[in-house]
Design an enzyme around this catalytic site. Structure first.
Site, short mmCIF file in Angstrom:
data_model
loop_
_atom_site.label_atom_id
_atom_site.label_comp_id
_atom_site.label_asym_id
_atom_site.label_seq_id
_atom_site.Cartn_x
_atom_site.Cartn_y
_atom_site.Cartn_z
N HIS A 193 51.29 -21.16 101.01
CA HIS A 193 49.67 -21.43 100.66
C HIS A 193 49.08 -20.13 101.24
O HIS A 193 49.38 -19.52 102.41
CB HIS A 193 49.40 -22.63 101.71
CG HIS A 193 47.94 -23.16 101.48
ND1 HIS A 193 47.49 -23.64 100.34
CD2 HIS A 193 46.89 -23.14 102.28
CE1 HIS A 193 46.31 -23.98 100.45
NE2 HIS A 193 45.72 -23.57 101.72
N LYS B 184 41.25 -23.20 103.47
CA LYS B 184 41.56 -21.77 103.79
C LYS B 184 40.31 -21.27 104.85
O LYS B 184 39.25 -22.03 104.95
CB LYS B 184 41.33 -20.84 102.60
CG LYS B 184 42.63 -21.11 101.75
CD LYS B 184 42.41 -20.05 100.41
CE LYS B 184 43.06 -20.93 99.37
NZ LYS B 184 44.73 -21.26 99.78
N TYR C 1 47.85 -13.78 102.01
CA TYR C 1 48.92 -14.73 102.39
C TYR C 1 49.62 -13.82 103.70
O TYR C 1 49.61 -12.56 103.69
CB TYR C 1 50.17 -14.42 101.28
CG TYR C 1 49.78 -15.05 99.87
CD1 TYR C 1 50.03 -16.33 99.96
CD2 TYR C 1 49.11 -14.19 98.81
CE1 TYR C 1 49.91 -17.13 98.61
CE2 TYR C 1 48.66 -15.08 97.68
CZ TYR C 1 49.03 -16.26 97.56
OH TYR C 1 48.71 -17.03 96.86
#
Lengths: 352, 352
Positions: free
Chosen positions: A298, A329, A287
């Site tokens: 997210h 990601k 994060y």
């Protein structure tokens, strides 16, 4: 028009320089209007019918098929043709064919690809491409500048762009740093630690651990991973000996534990918050704009920790990168030596 | 109310049978109203406050925290509590505690979970659960009946259901079988083969190979993977010696090639169409309702070929299963012996 195959390249005379080099970026100029072509370029011109044949050492003219089998450039051909079809000119990165600068620091470049509309006479590079078959192993250390073009066993192409980011990702180290308290009561269990009466902030602002009472619990004991526990013990936050925690970590996963702890600490130091990447098959998810558990974004990166001399199988790379892309990601490898620094390597799908 | 810890279980008297076993499915009955509890059950009752303490061999009463550390059942506790919170009763699969039938053929069951609303006195089983830490290795051969509950290093839980499907998937072997012609002209290259003048059906109805001229080409030479080439050569479809192709395959990837060829042939024999799984990091993706290339459905399974004695790291399993789920495919492992048959093992995420 025919070429002559000798010494590993194909030489073409006539108006070859104007037709092939100047107008369409094939080969490199020799004296006069002659050029020489790398085998993959000659194969492409044969394939297109722009060359009628290439005469080999036996004096026989080879067609596309014979030439492809004789030179075995099928892998390079698939990539070369695909990039041409996408509108790029590109040069084989043979010694002396392109500037050493253009070929990049690594000698692992196969093609230098120019921006669309540019060619070998211009001084711009869009991509440095390395071609690999699905079964080759790729040294992690050789990636970071090149685009890896993997030709799978059926001839399908996948491009991976590689980069060398820093540990921070998008994290703002000044933003929301949380300093844990000291000397918290904790117990070391088989492969985890438990903090019995944690202050609320340890989880809510530091995002350490996971409630022993389940993920919906808002208080109660916290389970810590051994990596979290070792990191907190080192900072004096736990009433546990750091060496004891590290020892337990090594019992459980050997020297991988030391690597993972180094990567974890580097991410924390850069202002990022690493948590278990298990659900994504990675070491950590991070994060990078974390403030509190209640206002969590997210997670932005998946981190896999590997040794500096790690070699990838393209298929494993494909798996990691595909998964990361599917969950929006960025896939980052931490090339981590047990005693030295960490090199970060990002890999992502690319459509040239 | 207190229990007594001896011989690995906790015994409770008073009205324990009615309160804990009959009403809420904890433990197993002893004589009279006494019951015995597995440590994880006692930990759960201590956690809830239904037991005040457990007296150990030293005569001291342990609370939840002391008992958890003494018995080190944190892993089992996380799973036990989660399933209870989800509304299930469950029994530790200790010898003599549950029917051998209920525990399943494998002795790797940790918990027998009853359907919601049922308990140990009923004769129904919802799941057989095996608990594993993130770092344990799991023998592939031990999966197929159990649900694997993996507790990651931070204490998060992931459930995987496992099954033993057949090779066919949803394929209808009678549907659209395509028989390739014989003796097609082909060349063996470094790690692939090329068919120079393939009949259109070889690709369009058999879905063999990939156009050498790129994926949008509708004709021209076909690249075949070595697995496809060996399979077709064995059937006489190519003018290539099967042993030569197999030899080349072994050069490229060792005995894995033999395994992959066996799995490929078994999938084809079952009416399924396997293609490269590279983009998903797998060995194959399969089309189970294939008729022609122009009317292709979504591929339905990802196949990874492993040796029969393969052991999984839970994290690798998590990676495969997460990716497959993300692209709406079923993850199937082909446990393939080089000389014997194939056991198929499916693994999927489960929310109990």
């Amino acid at each position: 028009m025919q070429g002559t195959f000798e010494g590993g390249t194909v030489r073409v005379g006539g108006d070859a320089r104007q037709r092939f080099y100047d107008a369409r970026g094939y080969g490199r100029p020799l004296e006069g209007n002659r050029i020489e072509l790398a085998p993959v370029e000659a194969a492409h011109l044969l394939f297109r019918g722009d060359l009628d044949g290439v005469v080999g050492s036996d004096g026989e003219a080879m067609d596309f098929r014979t030439f492809l089998v004789a030179t075995d450039v099928a892998l390079e051909f698939v990539v070369y043709k695909d990039l041409r079809d996408r509108g790029f000119y590109l040069s084989p990165a043979r010694d002396g064919w392109v500037d050493a600068d253009d070929a990049g620091a690594a000698s692992d470049t196969d093609f230098v690809v120019y921006p669309r509309g540019k060619g070998p006479a211009d001084d711009e590079v869009a991509y440095r491409v390395r071609v690999a078959g699905e079964r080759e192993t790729i040294a992690a250390a050789a990636l970071g500048e090149v685009v890896l073009a993997v030709v799978d066993e059926e001839g399908e192409l996948t491009y991976f762009e590689t980069g060398r980011p820093d540990a921070a990702g998008d994290a703002d180290a000044e933003g929301s740093r949380y300093d844990p308290p000291v000397g918290l009561d904790a117990a070391l269990l088989a492969d985890r630690a438990v903090v019995w009466d944690p202050p609320a902030d340890l989880h809510d602002r530091g995002f350490y651990g996971q409630r022993l009472h389940g993920r919906n619990a808002e208080s109660g004991p916290l389970q810590l991973s051994l990596v979290e526990a070792a990191y907190l013990a080192r900072r004096g936050a736990l009433a546990l000996d750091e060496p004891r925690v590290v020892e337990r970590g090594r019992d459980v996963e050997g020297e991988r534990f030391d690597r993972r702890l180094r990567a974890y600490a580097a991410l924390r130091a850069a202002g990022s918050v690493p948590k278990s990447g298990f659900k994504f098959g990675a070491d950590f998810r991070t994060y990078d704009t974390f403030t509190t558990v209640d206002e969590m974004d997210h997670s932005t990166r998946l981190i896999r920790v590997v040794a500096p001399d790690h070699t990838f199988l393209p298929r494993d790379l494909s798996l990691d990168v595909r998964l990361a892309g599917g969950v929006r990601k960025r896939m980052v490898f931490a090339l981590t030596d047990v005693n030295e620094g960490i090199d970060w390597l990002s890999v992502a799908r690319l459509t040239p």
